[in-house]
Write a protein that holds these residues in place. Structure first.
Motif, mmCIF file in Angstrom:
data_model
loop_
_atom_site.group_PDB
_atom_site.id
_atom_site.type_symbol
_atom_site.label_atom_id
_atom_site.label_comp_id
_atom_site.label_asym_id
_atom_site.label_seq_id
_atom_site.Cartn_x
_atom_site.Cartn_y
_atom_site.Cartn_z
ATOM 1 N N GLY A 84 0.813 -1.215 0.000
ATOM 2 C CA GLY A 84 0.000 0.000 0.000
ATOM 3 C C GLY A 84 0.842 1.258 0.000
ATOM 4 N N ASP A 85 0.162 2.410 -0.076
ATOM 5 C CA ASP A 85 0.844 3.698 -0.132
ATOM 6 C C ASP A 85 1.166 4.282 1.239
ATOM 7 O OD1 ASP A 85 0.762 3.662 -2.903
ATOM 8 O OD2 ASP A 85 -1.191 4.675 -2.981
ATOM 9 N N ALA A 86 0.436 3.887 2.274
ATOM 10 C CA ALA A 86 0.625 4.464 3.606
ATOM 11 C C ALA A 86 1.992 4.077 4.170
ATOM 12 C CB ALA A 86 -0.470 3.989 4.545
ATOM 13 N N LYS A 87 2.642 5.029 4.836
ATOM 14 C CA LYS A 87 3.940 4.758 5.466
ATOM 15 C C LYS A 87 3.775 4.306 6.909
ATOM 16 C CE LYS A 87 6.531 7.733 2.461
ATOM 17 N NZ LYS A 87 7.489 8.791 2.300
ATOM 18 N N SER B 137 8.550 -12.710 7.721
ATOM 19 C CA SER B 137 8.256 -12.236 6.363
ATOM 20 C C SER B 137 9.464 -11.600 5.697
ATOM 21 C CB SER B 137 7.103 -11.224 6.384
ATOM 22 O OG SER B 137 7.554 -9.965 6.864
ATOM 23 N N LYS B 138 10.428 -11.160 6.514
ATOM 24 C CA LYS B 138 11.633 -10.481 6.017
ATOM 25 C C LYS B 138 11.283 -9.236 5.211
ATOM 26 C CE LYS B 138 14.330 -14.623 6.247
ATOM 27 N NZ LYS B 138 15.014 -15.675 5.587
ATOM 28 N N ARG B 139 10.182 -8.604 5.556
ATOM 29 C CA ARG B 139 9.773 -7.353 4.902
ATOM 30 C C ARG B 139 10.257 -6.178 5.748
ATOM 31 N NH1 ARG B 139 5.931 -7.837 0.763
ATOM 32 N NH2 ARG B 139 5.150 -9.944 0.535
ATOM 33 N N PRO B 140 10.507 -5.028 5.096
ATOM 34 C CA PRO B 140 11.027 -3.855 5.815
ATOM 35 C C PRO B 140 9.932 -3.114 6.584
ATOM 36 C CG PRO B 140 10.759 -3.330 3.506
ATOM 37 C CD PRO B 140 10.410 -4.790 3.652
ATOM 38 N N VAL B 141 9.442 -3.739 7.645
ATOM 39 C CA VAL B 141 8.346 -3.173 8.442
ATOM 40 C C VAL B 141 8.747 -3.231 9.913
ATOM 41 C CG1 VAL B 141 5.933 -3.488 9.133
ATOM 42 C CG2 VAL B 141 6.602 -3.918 6.772
ATOM 43 N N LYS B 142 8.365 -2.197 10.651
ATOM 44 C CA LYS B 142 8.560 -2.180 12.099
ATOM 45 C C LYS B 142 7.193 -2.096 12.767
ATOM 46 C CE LYS B 142 13.117 -0.156 12.313
ATOM 47 N NZ LYS B 142 13.963 0.898 12.873
ATOM 48 N N VAL B 143 7.108 -2.674 13.948
ATOM 49 C CA VAL B 143 5.865 -2.612 14.721
ATOM 50 C C VAL B 143 6.139 -1.821 15.999
ATOM 51 C CG1 VAL B 143 6.268 -4.863 15.817
ATOM 52 C CG2 VAL B 143 3.968 -3.951 15.726
ATOM 53 N N TRP B 144 5.196 -0.951 16.333
ATOM 54 C CA TRP B 144 5.344 -0.054 17.480
ATOM 55 C C TRP B 144 4.140 -0.187 18.398
ATOM 56 C CZ3 TRP B 144 9.811 2.895 17.183
ATOM 57 C CH2 TRP B 144 10.411 2.971 15.931
ATOM 58 N N ARG B 145 4.388 -0.075 19.684
ATOM 59 C CA ARG B 145 3.293 -0.022 20.657
ATOM 60 C C ARG B 145 3.406 1.290 21.418
ATOM 61 N NH1 ARG B 145 2.782 -3.206 26.208
ATOM 62 N NH2 ARG B 145 0.929 -2.145 26.951
ATOM 63 N N ARG B 146 2.345 2.033 21.421
ATOM 64 C CA ARG B 146 2.246 3.272 22.189
ATOM 65 C C ARG B 146 1.002 3.172 23.059
ATOM 66 N NH1 ARG B 146 6.689 3.344 20.830
ATOM 67 N NH2 ARG B 146 7.810 4.915 19.621
ATOM 68 N N GLY B 147 1.213 2.895 24.336
ATOM 69 C CA GLY B 147 0.077 2.665 25.233
ATOM 70 C C GLY B 147 -0.660 1.412 24.806
ATOM 71 N N ASN B 148 -1.936 1.553 24.504
ATOM 72 C CA ASN B 148 -2.748 0.418 24.063
ATOM 73 C C ASN B 148 -2.919 0.378 22.551
ATOM 74 O OD1 ASN B 148 -3.136 -0.591 26.641
ATOM 75 N ND2 ASN B 148 -4.940 0.671 26.988
ATOM 76 N N GLU B 149 -2.158 1.196 21.824
ATOM 77 C CA GLU B 149 -2.274 1.253 20.366
ATOM 78 C C GLU B 149 -1.046 0.629 19.705
ATOM 79 O OE1 GLU B 149 -5.035 5.153 19.741
ATOM 80 O OE2 GLU B 149 -2.869 5.484 19.835
ATOM 81 N N ILE B 150 -1.286 -0.035 18.578
ATOM 82 C CA ILE B 150 -0.238 -0.699 17.819
ATOM 83 C C ILE B 150 -0.167 -0.038 16.441
ATOM 84 C CG2 ILE B 150 0.583 -2.907 16.874
ATOM 85 C CD1 ILE B 150 0.411 -2.831 19.964
ATOM 86 N N PHE B 151 1.057 0.200 15.974
ATOM 87 C CA PHE B 151 1.278 0.831 14.665
ATOM 88 C C PHE B 151 2.289 0.014 13.875
ATOM 89 C CE2 PHE B 151 0.144 4.096 17.681
ATOM 90 C CZ PHE B 151 -0.802 4.839 17.007
ATOM 91 N N LEU B 152 2.145 0.071 12.556
ATOM 92 C CA LEU B 152 3.154 -0.494 11.644
ATOM 93 C C LEU B 152 3.744 0.663 10.867
ATOM 94 C CD1 LEU B 152 1.257 -3.576 10.136
ATOM 95 C CD2 LEU B 152 2.832 -3.536 12.084
ATOM 96 N N SER B 153 5.052 0.603 10.639
ATOM 97 C CA SER B 153 5.697 1.622 9.810
ATOM 98 C C SER B 153 6.631 0.935 8.836
ATOM 99 C CB SER B 153 6.469 2.628 10.664
ATOM 100 O OG SER B 153 7.567 2.017 11.297
ATOM 101 N N LYS B 154 6.730 1.529 7.657
ATOM 102 C CA LYS B 154 7.641 1.004 6.653
ATOM 103 C C LYS B 154 9.043 1.475 7.005
ATOM 104 C CE LYS B 154 4.259 0.613 3.030
ATOM 105 N NZ LYS B 154 3.751 1.089 1.783
ATOM 106 N N ASP B 155 9.968 0.559 6.990
ATOM 107 C CA ASP B 155 11.357 0.820 7.350
ATOM 108 C C ASP B 155 12.172 0.982 6.077
ATOM 109 O OD1 ASP B 155 13.583 1.137 8.959
ATOM 110 O OD2 ASP B 155 13.975 -1.016 9.061
ATOM 111 N N VAL B 156 11.985 2.117 5.403
ATOM 112 C CA VAL B 156 12.689 2.347 4.127
ATOM 113 C C VAL B 156 13.575 3.549 4.200
ATOM 114 C CG1 VAL B 156 11.074 1.177 2.659
ATOM 115 C CG2 VAL B 156 10.662 3.554 3.241
#
Length: 72
Positions: free
Chosen positions: A22-25, A53-72
């Motif tokens: 997708g387009d979202a970072k 998966s060996k994909r360039p993605v990071k996962v983040w936890r901030r409080g009770n929320e989870i985020f994915l970000s592209k690691d490019v």
């Protein structure tokens, strides 16, 4: 211990692939207690799936929320 019926097994690899194509970072992962018992468990499962998966993605936890970000 008890067994709980479910409709399907979560397909984390498909979720990760959808995000990387997708387009979202950065995206917020919405989940419920029927998906994961806690934000920590959700984050841990996603991190393990991302590593496999060996994909360039990071996962983040901030409080009770989870985020994915592209690691490019």
């Amino acid at each position: 211990m008890k067994l709980i019926p479910v409709d399907q097994i979560p397909k984390l690899q498909e979720l990760i692939e959808e995000f990387t194509n997708g387009d979202a970072k950065i995206v917020k992962v919405e989940f419920s207690e029927t998906d994961y018992k806690s934000p920590a468990i959700c984050r841990s499962c996603l991190a393990a799936a991302i590593k496999r998966s060996k994909r360039p993605v990071k996962v983040w936890r901030r409080g009770n929320e989870i985020f994915l970000s592209k690691d490019v």
